[in-house]
Design a protein around this motif. Structure first.
Motif, mmCIF file in Angstrom:
data_model
loop_
_atom_site.group_PDB
_atom_site.id
_atom_site.type_symbol
_atom_site.label_atom_id
_atom_site.label_comp_id
_atom_site.label_asym_id
_atom_site.label_seq_id
_atom_site.Cartn_x
_atom_site.Cartn_y
_atom_site.Cartn_z
ATOM 1 N N LYS A 57 -21.529 93.067 -12.227
ATOM 2 C CA LYS A 57 -21.359 92.763 -10.811
ATOM 3 C C LYS A 57 -21.844 91.350 -10.500
ATOM 4 C CE LYS A 57 -21.579 97.512 -9.076
ATOM 5 N NZ LYS A 57 -22.317 98.460 -8.191
ATOM 6 N N ASP A 58 -22.881 90.918 -11.182
ATOM 7 C CA ASP A 58 -23.351 89.536 -11.007
ATOM 8 C C ASP A 58 -22.295 88.561 -11.510
ATOM 9 O OD1 ASP A 58 -25.746 90.464 -10.006
ATOM 10 O OD2 ASP A 58 -26.752 90.435 -11.949
ATOM 11 N N ASP A 59 -21.645 88.919 -12.618
ATOM 12 C CA ASP A 59 -20.570 88.071 -13.155
ATOM 13 C C ASP A 59 -19.423 87.959 -12.156
ATOM 14 O OD1 ASP A 59 -22.084 87.886 -15.405
ATOM 15 O OD2 ASP A 59 -20.739 89.036 -16.708
ATOM 16 N N ASN A 102 -27.692 77.057 -15.174
ATOM 17 C CA ASN A 102 -27.712 77.712 -16.483
ATOM 18 C C ASN A 102 -27.026 79.075 -16.438
ATOM 19 O OD1 ASN A 102 -29.013 75.544 -17.624
ATOM 20 N ND2 ASN A 102 -31.041 76.460 -17.522
ATOM 21 N N ARG A 103 -27.131 79.782 -15.301
ATOM 22 C CA ARG A 103 -26.434 81.067 -15.184
ATOM 23 C C ARG A 103 -24.923 80.849 -15.176
ATOM 24 N NH1 ARG A 103 -31.194 81.403 -15.090
ATOM 25 N NH2 ARG A 103 -30.711 80.997 -17.252
ATOM 26 N N HIS A 104 -24.476 79.778 -14.523
ATOM 27 C CA HIS A 104 -23.052 79.431 -14.539
ATOM 28 C C HIS A 104 -22.598 79.146 -15.965
ATOM 29 C CE1 HIS A 104 -21.890 78.531 -10.164
ATOM 30 N NE2 HIS A 104 -23.052 79.177 -10.120
ATOM 31 N N LEU A 144 -22.284 82.314 -18.085
ATOM 32 C CA LEU A 144 -21.086 83.110 -17.809
ATOM 33 C C LEU A 144 -19.845 82.425 -18.363
ATOM 34 C CD1 LEU A 144 -19.588 85.441 -16.601
ATOM 35 C CD2 LEU A 144 -19.676 84.313 -14.360
ATOM 36 N N LEU A 145 -19.731 81.124 -18.163
ATOM 37 C CA LEU A 145 -18.589 80.398 -18.719
ATOM 38 C C LEU A 145 -18.536 80.543 -20.231
ATOM 39 C CD1 LEU A 145 -18.704 77.107 -16.608
ATOM 40 C CD2 LEU A 145 -16.755 78.676 -16.746
ATOM 41 N N SER A 146 -19.685 80.422 -20.872
ATOM 42 C CA SER A 146 -19.745 80.533 -22.327
ATOM 43 C C SER A 146 -19.358 81.930 -22.781
ATOM 44 C CB SER A 146 -21.153 80.191 -22.811
ATOM 45 O OG SER A 146 -21.210 80.198 -24.229
#
Length: 412
Positions: free
Chosen positions: A127-129, A171-173, A176-178
């Protein structure tokens, strides 16, 4: 007027002289006698384009655009055809790479049709994603084909987020991208993950906000006066136990044993179950909560009691205002407050705090070390006293030995 031959030896001058196609046609095409497969198309406006026509090993007739005449001359067009013909002779197709790019999904298509179904099945934090994607990444990368996203694009977005929000958020972005592009690589959608080698920013924004004893009292009194008793109970239990917001809201009656004073958390943020020890105050709070006859939840939802409550932020904000506390105080700061009270007592070890809060490593609990000064000073004093005693004993032993030696020498 002599009609232009459709097959001749291409020269730059001859191609430049080709007339525009007649209005009643779809265009004209000419063939180079010196280079098999090289063509020039001429449109109704006189635009001229080099093409290579070929037949694959599977007997499929295809054509690939080389470029506009003028931007590319005859010599360059023939060199390009030679490269393409070599690929065909080896059984390949010059358009394979181009076809793959055209068939490549956009970031939006891949995330929504492939990555999210996977994430829902395997990630507890999906859900965070979804929220991070919809609010930020979709607008930035949504229409880009995966193959077109470069390392530079990733680094630029990472830096932009850090400059506007915080290194931790950036860093959270990046994480998720990674994760998304790593799956695209694993599933052979792309050949390279552009996130590889992009370094995370150093995070230095670990908040240590917590309420003082005076503030705790004001906050609890403000909660007592609030009408949303379900949200009030959830907030109080979070403060009394140090449990995370999600853990509190997911609490079920079946997981609580009041006689033993134990609350079982079947699944925590760390992916493991753990037990929370309930104080007399926590047990009294739980006992006072009205119970819906059919709902399994300790804090049932208002509109649908068969689902847990989910929005307790408004009640928290009202209590902060009523208690005249900083409105920036987060619900998560109640967890810090619980730990700070334990640490400030001077009798509870950091290891106990770690176990009580469910930290997977001691690192997170170390942020409360400065609050345990009394215990640390006592420990330091014990060590100092022990060393002093050891030195005193050693000196006494040495003195005894010296006195004995002196006696022996006197006798001798």
């Amino acid at each position: 007027m002599t009609k232009q031959a459709t097959r001749f030896d291409f020269t730059n001058r001859a191609i430049k002289a080709l007339p525009a196609a007649a209005p009643d046609t779809k265009g004209d095409e000419y063939t180079d006698k010196c280079c098999a497969g090289l063509k020039v198309s001429v449109g109704l406006t006189g635009r001229k384009v080099f093409w290579y026509r070929y037949t694959t090993m599977a007997s499929k007739k295809r054509a690939i655009r080389i470029g506009d005449v003028g931007g590319i001359d005859v010599a360059e067009a023939r060199q390009t055809v030679a490269k393409y013909r070599a690929i065909v002779d080896r059984g390949g197709d010059p358009q394979d790479a181009r076809d793959r790019v055209r068939a490549m999904p956009t970031f939006e298509e891949f995330v929504e049709s492939q990555y999210f179904p996977y994430a829902v099945a395997v990630k507890r934090s999906y859900k965070d994603d979804v929220s991070r994607y919809k609010n930020h990444l979709k607008a930035k990368f949504g229409r880009s084909r995966l193959v077109a996203i470069t390392k530079r694009d990733i680094e630029q977005h990472h830096a932009d987020v850090a400059s506007k929000q915080s290194p931790a958020t950036a860093n959270r972005h990046l994480a998720l991208l990674s994760a998304i592009l790593r799956k695209a690589l694993e599933w052979n959608v792309i050949d390279v993950n552009p996130c590889t080698g992009v370094k995370q920013f150093k995070e230095n924004n670990c908040r240590q906000a917590f309420l003082s004893m005076e503030q705790i009292g004001a906050y609890m009194l403000a909660l007592d006066a609030d009408e949303n008793k379900v949200a009030v109970g959830a907030l109080k239990l979070g403060l009394l136990t140090g449990a995370r917001r999600g853990e509190v809201l997911a609490a079920k009656h079946a997981d609580i044993n009041l006689s033993q004073g134990i609350w079982l958390l079947p699944m925590t943020k760390n992916g493991r179950s753990r037990h929370v020890s309930l104080s007399a105050e926590a047990k009294a709070l739980i006992s006072s909560m009205p119970r819906h006859p059919e709902s399994p939840w300790l804090f049932p939802g208002y509109l649908d009691p068969m689902k847990p409550a989910h929005n307790i932020t408004k009640t928290h904000k009202r209590a902060l205002l009523a208690a005249k506390l900083p409105i920036s105080t987060r619900i998560h700061d109640l967890r810090h407050t619980n730990a700070s009270v334990m640490a400030s007592s001077g009798v509870i070890s950091l290891m106990t705090i770690q176990k009580n809060l469910g930290h997977s490593t001691p690192d997170m609990s170390l942020r409360y070390a400065h609050l345990a000064d009394k215990t640390l000073h006592e420990a330091s004093s014990l060590v100092g006293s022990a060393v002093t005693d050891a030195v005193t004993a050693a000196r006494a032993k040495l003195k005894d030995a010296e006195e004995k030696n002196a006696e022996l020498e006197a006798v001798a």
